[in-house]
Design a protein around this motif. Sequence first.
Motif, PDB file in Angstrom:
ATOM      1  N   UNK A 135      55.215  14.511 -10.667  1.00  0.00           N
ATOM      2  CA  UNK A 135      55.654  13.115 -10.585  1.00  0.00           C
ATOM      3  C   UNK A 135      55.729  12.672  -9.130  1.00  0.00           C
ATOM      4  N   UNK A 136      56.290  13.548  -8.282  1.00  0.00           N
ATOM      5  CA  UNK A 136      56.398  13.231  -6.852  1.00  0.00           C
ATOM      6  C   UNK A 136      55.012  12.982  -6.253  1.00  0.00           C
ATOM      7  N   UNK A 141      55.398   4.864   4.191  1.00  0.00           N
ATOM      8  CA  UNK A 141      56.159   5.208   2.987  1.00  0.00           C
ATOM      9  C   UNK A 141      57.255   6.203   3.347  1.00  0.00           C
ATOM     10  N   UNK A 142      58.480   5.922   2.944  1.00  0.00           N
ATOM     11  CA  UNK A 142      59.585   6.816   3.270  1.00  0.00           C
ATOM     12  C   UNK A 142      59.890   7.753   2.108  1.00  0.00           C
ATOM     13  N   UNK A 143      60.523   8.866   2.443  1.00  0.00           N
ATOM     14  CA  UNK A 143      60.960   9.816   1.419  1.00  0.00           C
ATOM     15  C   UNK A 143      61.819   9.104   0.375  1.00  0.00           C
ATOM     16  N   UNK A 144      62.666   8.203   0.839  1.00  0.00           N
ATOM     17  CA  UNK A 144      63.550   7.473  -0.078  1.00  0.00           C
ATOM     18  C   UNK A 144      62.794   6.545  -1.004  1.00  0.00           C
ATOM     19  N   UNK A 145      61.679   5.953  -0.505  1.00  0.00           N
ATOM     20  CA  UNK A 145      60.818   5.128  -1.368  1.00  0.00           C
ATOM     21  C   UNK A 145      60.313   5.963  -2.539  1.00  0.00           C
ATOM     22  N   UNK A 187      61.435   8.933  -3.682  1.00  0.00           N
ATOM     23  CA  UNK A 187      62.510   9.428  -4.553  1.00  0.00           C
ATOM     24  C   UNK A 187      63.060   8.330  -5.455  1.00  0.00           C
ATOM     25  N   UNK A 188      63.204   7.136  -4.915  1.00  0.00           N
ATOM     26  CA  UNK A 188      63.696   6.011  -5.702  1.00  0.00           C
ATOM     27  C   UNK A 188      62.813   5.757  -6.912  1.00  0.00           C
TER      28      UNK A 188
END
Lengths: 201, 201
Positions: free
Chosen positions: A6-7, A23-27, A29-30
Amino acid sequence: MSTRDKIMDVALNMFSERGYEAVSIRDICGEVGIKESTLYYHFKNKKDILDSLIEKFRSHIDGLLAHVDEITDKPAQKKGKNVDPSVQIVDSYMIDSYLFDPFCNLMLRLMMIEQFHNEELRELYEKTLFTDPYEIQMNIYKRLASAGMMPEEDVEWVVKESHSYMTMLTFKYLLNGDLTDKRKKAYCKEVHEYMTRRFKA
Amino acid sequence: MSTRDKIMDVALNMFSERGYEAVSIRDICGEVGIKESTLYYHFKNKKDILDSLIEKFRSHIDGLLAHVDEITDKPAQKKGKNVDPSVQIVDSYMIDSYLFDPFCNLMLRLMMIEQFHNEELRELYEKTLFTDPYEIQMNIYKRLASAGMMPEEDVEWVVKESHSYMTMLTFKYLLNGDLTDKRKKAYCKEVHEYMTRRFKA
DNA sequence: AAATCTCTCTAACAATCGTTAGAGAGGTCT
DNA sequence: AGACCTCTCTAACGATTGTTAGAGAGATTT
């Protein structure tokens, strides 16, 4: 689909639209629905996600090329007045499993974006969009020439022409905006027009 | 060069290599040699730098198209056995002032990168790389047909062919890696090969 | 001489970046 | 039952992000 898959799926969608750095890690993960630390259980850092995508793409491409080689290794045969069908087989296979394939298409977009400051992706980009397709077409038309279906000295010119036509259509319709059904149809239509025009002469 | 121009120059170089979002205000200011607040005296925010670059590119392109129209508005003339020289004039002008021009080339790279998530740049990208060049070539070959130098019904096919060839070469050599002299020469060589092959027949 | 305009600076703001330590829940092995 | 493995969480870290307030230097205008 596993969390890891999925990631990678979400990351590719975002990377191919906005670029790796934007693109951030938080983008990611969200969108996946996990916390940042969970992502770091599956990947050792951000770069590792990109590297895994590249690795997956490389083995995907290797599979495609092996399959195409299998078809074009046997000599071409004349079936009545028609060209050997392997030409169409290879063409439609490459369209379905490569240009129209969602994973490959997004990877091509990612390479288009990142090639200007990532030498590894630049080489992969050049190989998969220019070098490999040219060689595949070359093998096909050489077989036709060997089977006496066209003069040997025409091969290079015909390949250069058809390869440039396909490449232009790829950039115009498949690597431009969203890959909609409308753009796919426009691409197929122009490919078909080109093919009928070429093979009637 | 004024501070404002220096900022735009540095920003374009960085944007076209790493993408708009990946470049920070501090990256630009560090290279120009100013503090961040100085940049904000010349531009109201980061987006304003990008908008100014787009605006500059639009007026540059408008100038090019007007100049090309001037040449191709007059009907073509037959000079002995040779084609009207305006074909070569337009081609070499477009190469020098557009594809090889450092500003335009970097803008094309920037559009390639940003087109996937910026609709304004997507439209400009499609226009400057596909629509406009096709129309220019169409006007040129229609003139040749009108002057009796080629059959009217061949025009569309010839234009599609030569346009796709030029477009592929542009992506392969001019929008791939650094714009080195080596790549420029390889581009010119293939264009020349294509032209001689096409006009000998 | 005083006031104004043009340009650059120092210094800081809240928000977001990639990344990590450590705890806890659930399942599988000894 | 106890030890271990797999996976996700809370909470925080220092660094970097875009942006701004306000001072000051130099040239031009009143």
